[in-house]
Motif scaffolding. Structure first.
Motif, PDB file in Angstrom:
ATOM      1  N   TRP A 148       0.838  -1.208   0.000  1.00  0.00           N
ATOM      2  CA  TRP A 148       0.000   0.000   0.000  1.00  0.00           C
ATOM      3  C   TRP A 148       0.874   1.260   0.000  1.00  0.00           C
ATOM      4  O   TRP A 148       0.620   2.202  -0.753  1.00  0.00           O
ATOM      5  CB  TRP A 148      -0.890  -0.036   1.236  1.00  0.00           C
ATOM      6  CG  TRP A 148      -1.780   1.144   1.459  1.00  0.00           C
ATOM      7  CD1 TRP A 148      -3.021   1.348   0.945  1.00  0.00           C
ATOM      8  CD2 TRP A 148      -1.513   2.279   2.299  1.00  0.00           C
ATOM      9  NE1 TRP A 148      -3.546   2.539   1.405  1.00  0.00           N
ATOM     10  CE2 TRP A 148      -2.642   3.123   2.239  1.00  0.00           C
ATOM     11  CE3 TRP A 148      -0.436   2.659   3.097  1.00  0.00           C
ATOM     12  CZ2 TRP A 148      -2.710   4.326   2.943  1.00  0.00           C
ATOM     13  CZ3 TRP A 148      -0.493   3.849   3.794  1.00  0.00           C
ATOM     14  CH2 TRP A 148      -1.636   4.668   3.711  1.00  0.00           C
ATOM     15  N   SER A 149       1.926   1.279   0.818  1.00  0.00           N
ATOM     16  CA  SER A 149       2.832   2.430   0.867  1.00  0.00           C
ATOM     17  C   SER A 149       3.527   2.624  -0.470  1.00  0.00           C
ATOM     18  O   SER A 149       3.700   3.758  -0.939  1.00  0.00           O
ATOM     19  CB  SER A 149       3.877   2.251   1.968  1.00  0.00           C
ATOM     20  OG  SER A 149       3.272   2.152   3.236  1.00  0.00           O
ATOM     21  N   SER A 153       3.653   5.965  -3.373  1.00  0.00           N
ATOM     22  CA  SER A 153       4.831   6.538  -4.025  1.00  0.00           C
ATOM     23  C   SER A 153       4.714   6.465  -5.542  1.00  0.00           C
ATOM     24  O   SER A 153       5.094   7.405  -6.249  1.00  0.00           O
ATOM     25  CB  SER A 153       6.088   5.804  -3.560  1.00  0.00           C
ATOM     26  OG  SER A 153       6.240   5.922  -2.167  1.00  0.00           O
ATOM     27  N   SER A 322       9.572  -1.268  -0.411  1.00  0.00           N
ATOM     28  CA  SER A 322       8.381  -1.219   0.446  1.00  0.00           C
ATOM     29  C   SER A 322       7.832  -2.614   0.701  1.00  0.00           C
ATOM     30  O   SER A 322       7.371  -2.930   1.802  1.00  0.00           O
ATOM     31  CB  SER A 322       7.296  -0.352  -0.213  1.00  0.00           C
ATOM     32  OG  SER A 322       7.681   0.991  -0.285  1.00  0.00           O
ATOM     33  N   MET A 379       8.131   4.663   5.635  1.00  0.00           N
ATOM     34  CA  MET A 379       6.733   4.722   5.242  1.00  0.00           C
ATOM     35  C   MET A 379       5.968   3.483   5.690  1.00  0.00           C
ATOM     36  O   MET A 379       4.940   3.571   6.372  1.00  0.00           O
ATOM     37  CB  MET A 379       6.609   4.871   3.719  1.00  0.00           C
ATOM     38  CG  MET A 379       7.085   6.199   3.169  1.00  0.00           C
ATOM     39  SD  MET A 379       7.044   6.204   1.359  1.00  0.00           S
ATOM     40  CE  MET A 379       5.333   5.775   1.060  1.00  0.00           C
ATOM     41  N   ALA A 380       6.477   2.324   5.307  1.00  0.00           N
ATOM     42  CA  ALA A 380       5.728   1.083   5.515  1.00  0.00           C
ATOM     43  C   ALA A 380       5.703   0.664   6.984  1.00  0.00           C
ATOM     44  O   ALA A 380       4.653   0.294   7.520  1.00  0.00           O
ATOM     45  CB  ALA A 380       6.330  -0.027   4.653  1.00  0.00           C
ATOM     46  N   THR A 383       3.931   3.295   9.601  1.00  0.00           N
ATOM     47  CA  THR A 383       2.471   3.224   9.468  1.00  0.00           C
ATOM     48  C   THR A 383       1.933   1.990  10.166  1.00  0.00           C
ATOM     49  O   THR A 383       0.940   2.041  10.902  1.00  0.00           O
ATOM     50  CB  THR A 383       2.066   3.208   7.981  1.00  0.00           C
ATOM     51  OG1 THR A 383       2.555   4.390   7.355  1.00  0.00           O
ATOM     52  CG2 THR A 383       0.562   3.141   7.832  1.00  0.00           C
ATOM     53  N   SER A 399      -4.979   5.453  11.331  1.00  0.00           N
ATOM     54  CA  SER A 399      -4.470   5.533   9.959  1.00  0.00           C
ATOM     55  C   SER A 399      -4.598   6.945   9.421  1.00  0.00           C
ATOM     56  O   SER A 399      -3.712   7.436   8.696  1.00  0.00           O
ATOM     57  CB  SER A 399      -5.216   4.544   9.057  1.00  0.00           C
ATOM     58  OG  SER A 399      -6.583   4.897   8.929  1.00  0.00           O
ATOM     59  N   THR A 403      -1.441   9.292   8.032  1.00  0.00           N
ATOM     60  CA  THR A 403      -1.446   9.928   6.716  1.00  0.00           C
ATOM     61  C   THR A 403      -1.382  11.441   6.836  1.00  0.00           C
ATOM     62  O   THR A 403      -0.718  12.120   6.038  1.00  0.00           O
ATOM     63  CB  THR A 403      -2.707   9.520   5.927  1.00  0.00           C
ATOM     64  OG1 THR A 403      -2.866   8.100   5.990  1.00  0.00           O
ATOM     65  CG2 THR A 403      -2.598   9.923   4.468  1.00  0.00           C
ATOM     66  N   SER A 406       2.175  12.430   7.383  1.00  0.00           N
ATOM     67  CA  SER A 406       2.932  12.388   6.135  1.00  0.00           C
ATOM     68  C   SER A 406       2.680  13.637   5.298  1.00  0.00           C
ATOM     69  O   SER A 406       3.620  14.281   4.799  1.00  0.00           O
ATOM     70  CB  SER A 406       2.557  11.132   5.346  1.00  0.00           C
ATOM     71  OG  SER A 406       3.130  11.150   4.057  1.00  0.00           O
TER      72      SER A 406
END
Length: 513
Positions: A148-149, A153, A322, A379-380, A383, A399, A403, A406
């Motif tokens: 998902w991450s 990108s 990721s 990122m991954a 989260t 979540s 986000t 970020s």
């Protein structure tokens, strides 16, 4: 608070992995829509003829409302079901995209972009909340979050590529219509997903929703204004106002029996540490990423499509990292993996400090190849740590918080690091400009590299070249300064990851905290 909940886990079925593809699609598209319109603005402006302030609102309102409502929509999904919220958001996004593509009034375009931002806010936390509901096995869940991450990108990198291709083949209106088939697929595929919700949740506190907007919108606006000349007082005032509303929001949440956001989560060292690392990593990357794309186009002379293809190629590596990061986290401590990735980013940023205006493309690409995939563990894994530390019934709100962090980090990077790079440009370019320039051309060249390029087109050949050479050197100096700052920020994030997240055991072990 444990990183895993006590509910029984089961291995994901093929249907669940197909559902993951449905969840990656909106994440990819919604972040692509953040960048796709940058290339379309000149065409749109010529067609709709908005004022300069209307143009800024058309660009910014989508991201403002998306960032401002992520936590609210995540909480709403916890209460009514993330699948229902995802389908609703996808349907609204598809319909409004068609309306926006046919709009001829700039004021209405602002309205439709605002609605698209709200629809985007419904989907981002819903996708992550559904991943945590669908993948209950910690190993598979980590892998799903990594995929998902990576999709986010790729979406960010695809924006310029698809935007450039659509503008060359069609018009700016196609930049909206590209969302329609994707959202139709999401709406059709959503029944593959569960629809978890918290039946014990009370009503949504609308005043808290208003306070989140009153907190985040002024802060995001103020951060964006920091990089503009003569706007420091306005920027600082906006940030102070946002922080004041934020304090009010925190006090209210502590008093409510069913808060919109459980702010006590910040007392958890894992949550606060992971969010801090995520914020710092996003700030470093956000400040340099935009400068890299500008360097490719304005210094090296690549078209938007060519520049986008360079970025997309590196983004493919980020997707691989990721996906691999959660697998590696089964054997190695996540905090140490995150710190290692940040250390590699520092090396990449330091490579960028050696990039010059002439012959700098190979080194810039090499540095970008080193640093961009290395952001994947931050990122991954962060989260996963943030959402995994929250109770299952609060996964959507957590979540949304991740986000939002970020988005805020990227905005901070663009505003603060970007403004420093601009100041370096303005401080250096004036000394290199040739004498005898028309006042308008000199002023435009001192303001930005874009202005220098425009001015050079109006000047005789040799004089135009004499303007471009120092302007490009000054821009490269701004980029290298920004890279130094980004390296320091990434190093600080690595230290924070080791101190706050380094004790977390590998996900292959049973957490004992």
């Amino acid at each position: 608070m444990s990183l895993t909940d006590s509910s029984p886990t089961q291995r994901a079925r093929p249907k669940d992995w197909l559902g993951l593809a449905v969840l990656v699609l909106p994440a990819l598209l919604l972040f692509m829509m953040l960048t796709i319109l940058f290339l379309a603005i000149p065409q749109m402006a010529a067609d709709l003829r908005p004022s300069s302030s209307q143009t800024l609102w058309i660009i910014d309102i989508y991201g403002f409302l998306m960032a401002g409502l992520l936590v609210t929509m995540g909480t709403l999904g916890d209460r009514i079901g993330h699948r229902r919220l995802l389908i609703t958001g996808a349907a609204v996004f598809a319909v409004v995209s068609v309306i926006a593509a046919t709009t001829s009034d700039p004021a209405m375009m602002i309205v439709w972009r605002a609605v698209l931002g709200i629809a985007a806010a419904t989907q981002m936390p819903a996708t992550l909340g559904l991943i945590f509901s669908t993948f209950t096995d910690p190993r598979q869940r980590g892998l799903a979050v990594g995929i998902w991450s990576g999709g986010i990108s790729v979406g960010t990198a695809l924006g310029p590529v698809i935007g450039g291709a659509l503008l060359e083949a069609f018009s700016w209106r196609a930049a909206f219509l590209v969302a329609v088939p994707v959202m139709v697929i999401v709406a059709i595929g959503a029944p593959l997903l569960p629809n978890p919700r918290n039946p014990a949740a009370g009503r949504l506190d609308l005043f808290s929703v208003a306070l989140t907007l009153a907190t985040l919108l002024p802060i995001v606006y103020g951060v964006k204004e920091l990089g503009k000349d003569g706007r420091l007082a306005v920027a600082v005032a906006a940030i102070v106002i946002g922080l004041a509303f934020g304090a009010w929001f925190v006090v209210r949440q502590l008093r409510l029996p069913e808060p919109l956001l459980d702010v006590r989560l910040f007392a958890n060292r894992v949550v606060s540490g992971a969010l801090g690392v995520f914020l710092l990593a996003a700030t470093a990357l956000g400040g340099v990423y935009l400068l890299i794309t500008q360097y490719l186009q304005l210094v090296q002379g690549l078209s938007p499509l060519q520049a986008g293809l360079w970025v997309l190629a590196v983004a493919a590596l980020l997707v691989l990292v990721s996906t691999a990061s959660p697998i590696l986290a089964r054997r190695f401590r996540p905090g140490r993996l995150i710190a290692t990735g940040l250390a590699v980013q520092v090396a990449g940023y330091l490579m960028l400090t050696q990039v010059g205006a002439v012959g700098g493309l190979p080194l810039l690409v090499a540095g970008f190849i080193v640093l961009y995939p290395a952001v994947a563990p931050s990122m991954a894994l962060t989260t996963n740590l943030v959402v995994g530390s929250a109770p299952p019934q609060k996964a959507g709100a957590a979540s949304g918080l991740a986000t939002t962090c970020s988005d805020l980090g990227i905005s901070l990077g663009i505003a603060i690091i970007g403004s420093i790079a601009a100041a370096v440009y303005r401080g250096q370019v004036a000394a290199g400009l040739p004498a005898g320039l028309p006042p308008e051309a000199a002023a435009a060249s001192r303001d930005s590299l874009d202005g220098a390029l425009t001015a050079a087109q109006t000047l005789p050949g040799e004089l135009g070249a004499a303007v471009l050479a120092p302007a490009r050197e000054a821009f490269a100096a701004g980029l290298t300064t920004a890279a130094v700052i980004a390296a320091v920020i990434a190093a600080a994030a690595a230290v924070l990851a080791l101190r706050r997240l380094g004790v977390i055991p590998p996900t292959g072990n049973t957490p004992g905290h």
